[in-house]
Scaffold this active site. Structure first.
Site, PDB file in Angstrom:
ATOM      1  N   LYS A  31      12.160 -20.186  -5.680  1.00 36.24           N
ATOM      2  CA  LYS A  31      13.389 -20.712  -5.089  1.00 36.24           C
ATOM      3  C   LYS A  31      14.192 -21.477  -6.134  1.00 36.24           C
ATOM      4  CE  LYS A  31      15.080 -23.576  -1.263  1.00 36.24           C
ATOM      5  NZ  LYS A  31      14.719 -24.339  -0.028  1.00 36.24           N
ATOM      6  N   GLU A  80       4.487 -23.419 -13.408  1.00 40.66           N
ATOM      7  CA  GLU A  80       3.424 -22.412 -13.344  1.00 40.66           C
ATOM      8  C   GLU A  80       4.027 -21.006 -13.319  1.00 40.66           C
ATOM      9  OE1 GLU A  80       3.892 -24.959 -11.309  1.00 40.66           O
ATOM     10  OE2 GLU A  80       2.021 -25.999 -10.828  1.00 40.66           O
ATOM     11  N   GLY A 106      10.538 -23.299   1.252  1.00 44.56           N
ATOM     12  CA  GLY A 106       9.638 -22.386   0.539  1.00 44.56           C
ATOM     13  C   GLY A 106       8.535 -21.852   1.436  1.00 44.56           C
ATOM     14  N   ARG A 107       7.955 -22.755   2.257  1.00 38.60           N
ATOM     15  CA  ARG A 107       6.834 -22.342   3.090  1.00 38.60           C
ATOM     16  C   ARG A 107       7.281 -21.550   4.320  1.00 38.60           C
ATOM     17  NH1 ARG A 107       7.680 -27.531   2.349  1.00 38.60           N
ATOM     18  NH2 ARG A 107       8.254 -28.911   4.080  1.00 38.60           N
ATOM     19  N   GLU A 122       2.124 -29.166   4.216  1.00 40.26           N
ATOM     20  CA  GLU A 122       3.280 -29.535   3.385  1.00 40.26           C
ATOM     21  C   GLU A 122       4.459 -29.952   4.279  1.00 40.26           C
ATOM     22  OE1 GLU A 122       5.588 -26.785   0.578  1.00 40.26           O
ATOM     23  OE2 GLU A 122       4.278 -27.829  -0.827  1.00 40.26           O
ATOM     24  N   HIS A 142     -21.712 -18.480   8.811  1.00 38.35           N
ATOM     25  CA  HIS A 142     -22.871 -18.487   7.893  1.00 38.35           C
ATOM     26  C   HIS A 142     -22.682 -19.508   6.789  1.00 38.35           C
ATOM     27  CE1 HIS A 142     -24.515 -14.836   9.770  1.00 38.35           C
ATOM     28  NE2 HIS A 142     -23.233 -14.537   9.964  1.00 38.35           N
ATOM     29  N   LYS A 162       4.421 -33.110 -10.595  1.00 36.81           N
ATOM     30  CA  LYS A 162       5.235 -32.281 -11.497  1.00 36.81           C
ATOM     31  C   LYS A 162       5.872 -33.154 -12.576  1.00 36.81           C
ATOM     32  CE  LYS A 162       6.589 -28.791  -8.067  1.00 36.81           C
ATOM     33  NZ  LYS A 162       7.722 -28.173  -7.339  1.00 36.81           N
TER      34      LYS A 162
HETATM   35  O1  F6P Z   1       5.576 -27.756  -5.319  1.00 36.81           O
HETATM   36  C1  F6P Z   1       5.621 -27.300  -3.998  1.00 36.81           C
HETATM   37  C2  F6P Z   1       6.616 -26.190  -3.919  1.00 36.81           C
HETATM   38  O2  F6P Z   1       7.920 -26.665  -4.136  1.00 36.81           O
HETATM   39  C3  F6P Z   1       6.548 -25.478  -2.595  1.00 36.81           C
HETATM   40  O3  F6P Z   1       7.242 -26.151  -1.588  1.00 36.81           O
HETATM   41  C4  F6P Z   1       7.142 -24.164  -2.976  1.00 36.81           C
HETATM   42  O4  F6P Z   1       6.850 -23.171  -2.024  1.00 36.81           O
HETATM   43  C5  F6P Z   1       6.458 -23.907  -4.324  1.00 36.81           C
HETATM   44  O5  F6P Z   1       6.346 -25.211  -4.909  1.00 36.81           O
HETATM   45  C6  F6P Z   1       7.181 -22.960  -5.249  1.00 36.81           C
HETATM   46  O6  F6P Z   1       8.470 -23.432  -5.480  1.00 36.81           O
HETATM   47  P1  F6P Z   1       9.550 -22.372  -6.093  1.00 36.81           P
HETATM   48  O7  F6P Z   1       9.693 -21.284  -5.079  1.00 36.81           O
HETATM   49  O8  F6P Z   1      10.797 -23.167  -6.298  1.00 36.81           O
HETATM   50  O9  F6P Z   1       8.975 -21.852  -7.378  1.00 36.81           O
END
Ligand code: F6P
Length: 525
Positions: free
Chosen positions: A205, A211, A266-267, A352, A383, A514
């Site tokens: 987003k 990452e 995002g979620r 979240e 299990h 972050k």
């Molecule tokens: O750090 C959490 C978060 O912002 C989530 O809310 C989001 O889904 C994810 O990291 C990835 O964010 P982006 O889509 O901006 O890479």
């Protein structure tokens, strides 16, 4: 509007109910259960919610429904669907429902948003179908055989979960998901792929997530080292984002850049262009079926009276267990193996969203808010950690999720299906009834064990029971039913936040880590 629910009369009434002796589920469920089924079973959008094993009476359910009414859940719901900026700390609307709106009508969010949504949805469906047909080719003129989605959190969990859940429909290029920046995660995928026939989808987003950007740069270098001229990278790279200027700066082609908007959390973004990898796997039509299923649950949520409203009831049962029976966690155990990633997906959505300690007005929350959501496939859990559920010291409410029909093309699929669903039903019963000390002693006597030794052993072999659970049945594992199931949990999370008066749609808690990582990176040079 209430600032905290503790001031509502229904909250006081529920506190009184919780202080009274509740009785054991084995009494509530003893004998004819038809009345409890009538009271505690709901149908919507192809799903059935059986809450007859919740530790509650009709009076408690009525008080919970009064709580939803007094908390103005319906007015808050309508404000969300209307596009009010209910995400107050970011001053944004929350309109993931618009992403699956009926293309034939504008919806409460208005025609402009509906048109934007349909434009991008058509773009991703056409693109997906072109990749699947082999008409979109790589730099060497060969068709794309593999797609690697690079994203994390909501830019990974939703499409990845749905790709597993609908694996039986995947008949296009093979779609792989990489979220972790540990080099092995990417290498383990790329080592088996041909760069000239691989498409890398970068889903983010913000297009700044460290990452994701690390994995994206590494995959880009892999493409180049694999023979892709830098001028041809545009054919192998796709960007999905709410900030298109960033991929444009990095050379992504506009025709391979797909958009969504800041009013999509995002979620909650599976329904947006972020669903492209899934659409490539199962096709644009099946992706639209997923949206239609979620829309069916939206229509139920926005029209059913509170007493018949599945998301409202699921939320209220959770509030009863969390706030009045004081259970700090919530176990979600699907029994269909294709739903293997459903719990991690809901874990992000719920924790979240409702992992907050501040009321909307800025006051410290006076109530317990989001529970710890955990779990995984139920059969495997039996299990592993089910021992703690049955005989540990924690009271853990459970959502069992089952599929009523079997479609696996195996000669003994019916046998598998019976074993899986028999276990689901047996576990719900075992958790509710347990086995009393007296019944355990009697069982041991039948086995010839009596006296002090048997009495001591019975302490180890008895089950307290009285563990509340829901069983959610899907009549089949189809795109539409999966869409309805996801939307059900989205709206459950909304209703709980509306009653707790917290903001479910920001996520400031992910920021500090972050920031510190960036500072350490700069310090280390
Ligand atoms: O750090 C959490 C978060 O912002 C989530 O809310 C989001 O889904 C994810 O990291 C990835 O964010 P982006 O889509 O901006 O890479």
């Amino acid at each position: 509007m209430h600032s905290t629910p503790t001031t509502l009369p229904a909250w006081q009434l529920l506190t009184q109910h919780a202080a009274e002796p509740q009785g054991h589920l084995r009494q509530m469920l003893d004998g004819d259960r038809s009345e409890r089924f009538d009271l505690f079973r709901t149908h919507a959008a192809g799903l059935t919610l059986d809450a007859s094993r919740q530790r509650m009476s009709a009076a408690v359910q009525d008080a919970l429904l009064s709580l939803a009414d007094q908390a103005q859940v319906e007015a808050q719901r309508d404000a969300m669907f209307r596009g009010d900026p209910i995400n107050l700390t970011e001053d944004r609307p929350v309109l993931h429902a618009a992403l699956r709106g009926d293309p034939a009508q504008a919806g409460p969010w208005g025609a402009d948003i509906a048109a934007d949504v349909e434009r991008e949805l058509s773009r991703i469906c056409h693109f997906a179908d072109a990749v699947r047909a082999g008409t979109l080719k790589g730099h060497s003129g060969l068709p794309i055989t593999d797609v690697v989605n690079i994203g994390i959190g909501g830019s990974d969990l939703g499409p990845r979960m749905a790709s597993d859940a609908l694996a039986h429909l995947a008949d296009g290029p093979k779609v792989h998901y990489v979220s972790n920046p540990d080099a092995w995660a990417l290498y383990a995928v790329l080592r088996d792929l041909k760069p000239e026939q691989t498409m890398v989808v970068v889903s983010s987003k913000t297009f700044t997530t460290q990452e994701t950007m690390t994995n994206a740069a590494s995959a880009r270098q892999w493409l180049i080292d694999g023979g892709c001229p830098e001028t041809s990278l545009r054919y192998h790279q796709v960007a999905i984002t709410a900030t298109p200027a960033k991929p444009a700066e990095l050379g992504y082609a506009p025709e391979q850049t797909f958009l969504f908007w800041d009013w999509v959390g995002g979620r909650y973004s599976l329904w947006s262009s972020l669903g492209l990898p899934l659409a490539i796997a199962i096709g644009g039509s099946a992706f639209r079926d997923l949206l239609a299923g979620a829309r069916a649950m939206d229509e139920h949520f926005t029209s059913a009276p509170l007493a018949d409203n599945m998301p409202v009831l699921l939320a209220l049962y959770g509030i009863w267990n969390r706030n009045f029976l004081h259970m700090p966690t919530h176990l979600i155990v699907p029994y269909a193996s294709r739903l293997v990633r459903f719990t991690p997906f809901v874990q992000q959505m719920d924790m979240e969203s409702n992992g907050k300690r501040t009321h909307i007005n800025g006051d410290l929350a006076e109530v317990d808010t989001g529970p710890i959501v955990w779990g995984g496939l139920g059969i495997d859990g039996q299990h592993a950690y089910f021992q703690l559920i049955h005989q540990g010291q924690h009271q853990v409410p459970v959502d069992f999720i089952g599929v009523e029909t079997e479609d696996t093309p195996l000669p003994m699929a019916g046998t598998h299906h019976n074993v899986v669903n028999l276990n689901l039903r047996a576990q719900a019963e075992a958790m509710a009834f347990g086995r009393s000390y007296e019944d355990t002693l009697a069982m041991m006597k039948k086995d010839g064990m009596e006296g002090p030794a048997a009495q001591a052993m019975a302490r180890h072999r008895m089950f307290e029971g009285n563990i509340p659970s829901n069983i959610l049945w899907l009549d089949a594992l189809t795109p539409a039913r999966l869409g309805a199931l996801i939307a059900l949990y989205e709206h459950k999370v909304f209703v709980q936040a509306a009653i707790w008066r917290i903001n479910a749609y920001d996520q400031w808690g992910v920021e500090l880590g972050k920031t510190m990582a960036k500072a350490m990176e700069q310090k280390n040079g």
